[in-house]
Design an enzyme around this catalytic site. Structure first.
Site, short mmCIF file in Angstrom:
data_model
loop_
_atom_site.label_atom_id
_atom_site.label_comp_id
_atom_site.label_asym_id
_atom_site.label_seq_id
_atom_site.Cartn_x
_atom_site.Cartn_y
_atom_site.Cartn_z
N LYS A 174 0.83 -1.21 0.00
CA LYS A 174 0.00 0.00 0.00
C LYS A 174 0.87 1.27 0.00
O LYS A 174 2.08 1.20 0.25
CB LYS A 174 -0.94 -0.02 1.21
CG LYS A 174 -1.97 -1.16 1.19
CD LYS A 174 -2.82 -1.17 -0.07
CE LYS A 174 -4.17 -1.84 0.06
NZ LYS A 174 -4.18 -3.31 0.13
C1 LIG Z 1 -5.53 -4.20 0.70
C2 LIG Z 1 -7.01 -4.01 0.71
C3 LIG Z 1 -7.79 -4.36 1.81
C4 LIG Z 1 -7.27 -5.18 2.96
O1 LIG Z 1 -6.25 -4.60 3.64
P1 LIG Z 1 -5.45 -5.48 4.75
O2 LIG Z 1 -4.73 -4.41 5.50
O3 LIG Z 1 -4.55 -6.39 4.00
O4 LIG Z 1 -6.46 -6.17 5.57
C5 LIG Z 1 -9.13 -4.05 1.80
N1 LIG Z 1 -9.70 -3.45 0.75
C6 LIG Z 1 -9.00 -3.11 -0.34
C7 LIG Z 1 -9.67 -2.42 -1.47
C8 LIG Z 1 -7.63 -3.40 -0.40
O5 LIG Z 1 -6.92 -3.11 -1.51
#
Ligand SMILES: *Cc1c(COP(=O)(O)O)cnc(C)c1O
Length: 380
Positions: free
Chosen positions: A185
């Site tokens: 991210k």
């Molecule tokens: C990465 C992601 C999540 C989940 O995030 P985590 O921190 O891995 O639980 C949820 N929604 C979207 C759209 C994502 O890209």
């Protein structure tokens, strides 16, 4: 182990300052949720211009705890999009509620707000808009629709910490906005998440729910003085440790600079790909500032897997964000979804490929990605 491609799909941009902050925590007495997490929460709230931020272990737990804090559970329905990561609808299932999918806009891949009203039933308790790739869902009409009916909005802003829509930002019109600090991210500490909210009540619930429902959290325990605590409500274990928070606190100061670099790369991609036959990409609507988390291209569906293989052969890291969630085996079997249920999400899911987009990408690497896409598209 397989070697990473020469132009990897993602490369973090952690600095010596970030690493030093982690070392400071490691040399301290108390490793888990404490003063550094509190500092992270304050800095994030200030960046977002929102009253509260509660740091948690992932965006999945952020979504789940937000639903629980809002009292959503068995018998309830939550409207969301099938064009997302499975975390969104899985959080609804974990809360015991039913995810109700609504199709997306063809130009953006975002939840089509015009279709939401048609999916509302007396059981609808919340909508989870997902700000796909970094572009916010049309929040003004969605908020109007939901407010009139007493339906909550929990934003999945995992891609969209930096996004804007005029004056609207995540957590401005929604009851809560959820963020991810997963390994790929825009902000990352490997695994982590947060909820932003302007509601004092929701903030209090979230702080307790992330720590078993205890009336006093580990942060209070860090003072070393014993205080009796109580548990009034069953909570979970989803707090973020100071080790992880340490990795994030200084990244907040670099958010805008990194966004500017991603924006410049995304614009080069858009310019380069505009003239290529058979190739398209999602559009950023006028008035929106995308957080530019992911850059996806849309290729002919029958050439998608070939294109992935050819890009990988040219040492470009790629991903697919996403194949439509309702057609994954579990969702098909549990809810009886068939191909054709949400045709626009399905079409995007069969055409999409994500190419590298991160601040550390050099101009030379951007050229290389563009050349590779051009070459492969020429062979379709
Ligand atoms: C990465 C992601 C999540 C989940 O995030 P985590 O921190 O891995 O639980 C949820 N929604 C979207 C759209 C994502 O890209």
């Amino acid at each position: 182990m397989q070697e990473a491609p020469e132009v990897p799909f993602y490369r973090h941009s952690l600095t010596e300052e970030d690493i030093a902050e982690v070392a400071t925590v490691l040399r301290s007495l108390f490793l888990t949720t404490g003063p550094v997490t509190a500092r992270l929460e304050e800095k994030l709230a200030a960046y977002l211009g929102v009253k509260h931020v509660v740091a948690v272990s992932s965006c999945t737990s952020a979504l789940f705890l937000s639903l629980k804090a809002l009292g959503i559970g068995p018998g309830d329905e939550v409207i969301t999009t099938p064009m997302t990561f499975i975390a969104t609808s899985n959080a609804v299932l974990h809360a015991g509620a039913r995810p109700v999918f609504v199709d997306v806009e063809p130009a953006t891949g975002n939840l089509d707000v015009a279709r939401v009203a048609g999916a509302i039933t007396p059981r609808t308790r919340a909508v989870i808009p997902v700000h796909l790739y970094g572009q916010m869902v049309d929040m003004v009409p969605l908020a109007r629709l939901c407010r009139e009916r007493g339906i909550a909005i929990v934003e999945d802003a995992a891609h969209a910490l930096e996004a804007r829509q005029g004056d609207v930002r995540p957590a401005r019109l929604g009851d809560a906005a959820c963020f991810s600090f997963y390994a790929t991210k825009n902000l990352t500490c490997g695994e982590g998440g947060a909820v932003a909210t302007s509601s004092d009540e929701l903030k209090e619930s979230l702080r307790r729910l992330r720590m078993h429902g205890m009336s006093r959290g580990a942060a209070d325990r860090s003072t070393g003085r014993h205080q009796h605590w109580d548990m009034e409500r069953l909570g979970f274990k989803a707090n973020l440790s100071d080790i992880q928070s340490a990795l994030l606190v200084h990244q907040i100061d670099r958010i805008e600079e990194q966004l500017a670099r991603r924006e410049a790369i995304a614009r080069r991609y858009e310019e380069a790909f505009r003239g290529i036959g058979g190739l398209d990409f999602p559009r950023v609507k006028a008035g929106n500032t995308s957080a530019r988390h992911l850059f996806t291209i849309w290729v002919p569906p029958e050439r998608r897997d070939h294109t992935i293989a050819e890009l990988e052969r040219r040492q470009i890291g790629v991903a697919v964000n996403y194949r439509a969630v309702h057609l994954l085996s579990y969702y098909r079997e549990a809810f009886g979804h068939e191909p054709g249920s949400f045709p626009i999400a399905e079409a995007i899911g069969s055409r999409t490929i994500t190419i590298p987009l991160y601040p550390g990408l050099t101009d030379g690497e951007v050229d290389r990605v563009i050349a590779a896409v051009r070459e492969v598209a020429g062979s379709w």
